[in-house]
Design a protein around this motif. Structure first.
Motif, mmCIF file in Angstrom:
data_model
loop_
_atom_site.group_PDB
_atom_site.id
_atom_site.type_symbol
_atom_site.label_atom_id
_atom_site.label_comp_id
_atom_site.label_asym_id
_atom_site.label_seq_id
_atom_site.Cartn_x
_atom_site.Cartn_y
_atom_site.Cartn_z
ATOM 1 N N GLU A 91 50.654 30.887 -40.715
ATOM 2 C CA GLU A 91 51.671 30.518 -39.730
ATOM 3 C C GLU A 91 52.420 29.262 -40.166
ATOM 4 N N THR A 92 51.703 28.292 -40.725
ATOM 5 C CA THR A 92 52.350 27.064 -41.202
ATOM 6 C C THR A 92 53.324 27.368 -42.339
ATOM 7 N N PHE A 93 52.933 28.271 -43.241
ATOM 8 C CA PHE A 93 53.823 28.645 -44.344
ATOM 9 C C PHE A 93 55.085 29.326 -43.825
ATOM 10 N N ASN A 94 54.926 30.219 -42.844
ATOM 11 C CA ASN A 94 56.093 30.904 -42.282
ATOM 12 C C ASN A 94 57.036 29.922 -41.604
ATOM 13 N N VAL A 95 56.471 28.958 -40.874
ATOM 14 C CA VAL A 95 57.303 27.935 -40.225
ATOM 15 C C VAL A 95 58.022 27.101 -41.273
ATOM 16 N N MET A 96 57.301 26.712 -42.318
ATOM 17 C CA MET A 96 57.910 25.914 -43.386
ATOM 18 C C MET A 96 59.035 26.690 -44.068
ATOM 19 N N LEU A 97 58.820 27.992 -44.288
ATOM 20 C CA LEU A 97 59.845 28.808 -44.928
ATOM 21 C C LEU A 97 61.094 28.908 -44.055
ATOM 22 N N GLN A 131 62.075 36.790 -45.376
ATOM 23 C CA GLN A 131 60.776 37.227 -45.885
ATOM 24 C C GLN A 131 59.670 36.396 -45.227
ATOM 25 N N ARG A 132 58.737 37.088 -44.595
ATOM 26 C CA ARG A 132 57.636 36.408 -43.929
ATOM 27 C C ARG A 132 56.322 37.085 -44.285
ATOM 28 N N THR A 133 55.238 36.303 -44.246
ATOM 29 C CA THR A 133 53.911 36.821 -44.539
ATOM 30 C C THR A 133 53.243 37.282 -43.252
ATOM 31 N N ARG A 134 52.648 38.466 -43.305
ATOM 32 C CA ARG A 134 51.961 39.003 -42.130
ATOM 33 C C ARG A 134 50.734 38.147 -41.812
ATOM 34 N N VAL A 135 50.612 37.767 -40.559
ATOM 35 C CA VAL A 135 49.507 36.912 -40.123
ATOM 36 C C VAL A 135 48.301 37.797 -39.828
ATOM 37 N N THR A 136 47.225 37.608 -40.607
ATOM 38 C CA THR A 136 45.988 38.365 -40.400
ATOM 39 C C THR A 136 44.798 37.423 -40.519
ATOM 40 N N GLY A 137 43.619 37.940 -40.238
ATOM 41 C CA GLY A 137 42.413 37.131 -40.351
ATOM 42 C C GLY A 137 42.256 36.215 -39.159
ATOM 43 N N GLY A 138 41.693 35.074 -39.406
ATOM 44 C CA GLY A 138 41.470 34.122 -38.324
ATOM 45 C C GLY A 138 41.186 32.750 -38.885
ATOM 46 N N ALA A 176 53.042 35.829 -51.456
ATOM 47 C CA ALA A 176 54.253 35.537 -50.690
ATOM 48 C C ALA A 176 54.863 34.213 -51.123
ATOM 49 N N MET A 177 54.024 33.224 -51.416
ATOM 50 C CA MET A 177 54.532 31.933 -51.892
ATOM 51 C C MET A 177 55.224 32.080 -53.239
ATOM 52 N N ALA A 178 54.638 32.905 -54.122
ATOM 53 C CA ALA A 178 55.235 33.094 -55.445
ATOM 54 C C ALA A 178 56.553 33.869 -55.364
ATOM 55 N N ASP A 179 56.672 34.801 -54.400
ATOM 56 C CA ASP A 179 57.864 35.646 -54.297
ATOM 57 C C ASP A 179 58.942 35.067 -53.389
ATOM 58 N N ALA A 180 58.658 33.971 -52.707
ATOM 59 C CA ALA A 180 59.615 33.410 -51.746
ATOM 60 C C ALA A 180 60.915 33.023 -52.451
ATOM 61 N N ASN A 181 62.028 33.431 -51.872
ATOM 62 C CA ASN A 181 63.354 33.147 -52.429
ATOM 63 C C ASN A 181 64.268 32.759 -51.282
ATOM 64 N N LEU A 182 64.739 31.523 -51.283
ATOM 65 C CA LEU A 182 65.571 31.039 -50.184
ATOM 66 C C LEU A 182 66.930 31.725 -50.159
#
Length: 318
Positions: free
Chosen positions: A95-101, A80-87, A69-75
């Motif tokens: 979540e921090t990356f999505n907020v930053m985006l 475009q957001r990354t699905r939050v999974t795991g823990g 998702a970081m490599a494909d991000a295009n402003l």
């Protein structure tokens, strides 16, 4: 549970299982080691490696998705957001990356708005100076040539007339450039008339431009009309310069009850994932200002189609 503890406990479980098998009655090791015991130990080692590989692959999968998702991000293509999974740390990192985006997209849109506003202001200033200063100077030169043509000898009369027509042609070109920089028709008569004037005044050797504009479109707003006009202007210019097209079709129509759609298509060589230039990036940035969708692609018969879909403001109607 954090990533460290998940990986540690999964490896500990594998090692504990292997230890339990060795100390139990199921697996024994002789001295020297017998062939069948070697096979059992080798199979156990392979099983441990496979189990570790699977556990690491499962545990690090969210991190791999985040990296992609970081490599494909295009402003220029927001949302475009990354699905939050795991823990644990992975969830917090995603979540921090999505907020930053989201923050970067907002800042990019605001900076683009300021830059495009400054660009339009500069266009208006240059157009005004071309019209008021350069235009008036050329007009004065034409009048001087006209006065001079009445007094020069007949042998020089044709040369003076030729020079006068050259200056008149330059004046027409200056006025045309000024109109492209500052579309007065757009401000005075609205978008449909401005697009018709754009097509009428468009000139490129061997290129025919047709238009189909819905004159009933209303309530678009000054900003939306300016964006639609600039995208149409840039798209037709790009098609004439780079596609090798002989025909360009421009259409503006309603797209349902809540949007309008501008389409500029040509019969050129098509768009084959070439590097996007400043013109196309500028169109994308203008689309961002309105929350519009800009798509670019080749159609079946060849050529390129630029499509801009602009949502109507709340309370607007067609």
């Amino acid at each position: 549970m954090s990533l460290f503890w998940r990986m540690f406990l999964s490896n500990a479980a594998v090692l504990m299982l292997a230890t339990g098998l060795l100390v139990g009655p199921w697996v024994t090791v002789s001295s020297p080691v017998l062939m069948h015991e070697t096979l059992v130990l080798g199979g156990g080692l392979i099983a441990m490696l496979v189990a570790n590989a699977l556990l690491f692959r499962i545990g690090l999968a969210p991190l791999k998705r985040l990296t992609k998702a970081m490599a494909d991000a295009n402003l220029l293509e927001p949302g475009q957001r990354t699905r939050v999974t795991g823990g644990g740390e992975l969830t917090e990192l995603t979540e921090t990356f999505n907020v930053m985006l989201s923050r970067l997209e907002t800042e990019r849109a605001e900076s683009s708005c300021r830059a495009l506003s400054a660009q339009e202001s500069e266009r208006r200033r240059v157009a005004r100076e071309l019209h008021d200063e350069v235009g008036q100077t050329l007009t004065a030169v034409i009048l001087q040539f006209k006065s001079l043509a009445d007094r020069v000898p007949r042998a020089l009369h044709e040369e003076v007339i030729t020079a006068q027509e050259a200056v008149r042609s330059s004046l027409d070109e200056v006025r045309r450039i000024a109109r492209r920089l500052r579309p007065g028709v757009l401000e005075d008569l609205g978008l449909p008339s401005a697009l018709r004037a754009l097509v009428t005044e468009f000139s490129a050797p061997g290129v025919t431009v047709s238009h189909r504009v819905d004159g009933s479109l209303t309530a678009l707003g000054a900003e939306a009309e300016l964006v639609l006009y600039r995208v149409a202007q840039e798209a037709t210019t790009n098609a004439a310069r780079h596609s090798g097209a002989s025909r360009i079709d421009l259409k503006l129509r309603a797209a349902g009850a809540r949007a309008v759609e501008l389409t500029v298509s040509d019969n050129g060589k098509g768009f084959h994932r070439a590097t996007e230039g400043a013109g196309l990036q500028g169109m994308r940035e203008r689309a961002l200002l309105l929350g519009a969708t800009l798509t670019l692609g080749s159609h079946g018969s060849g050529g390129t189609t630029v499509r801009l879909r602009v949502p109507l403001p709340t309370g607007g109607a067609i």
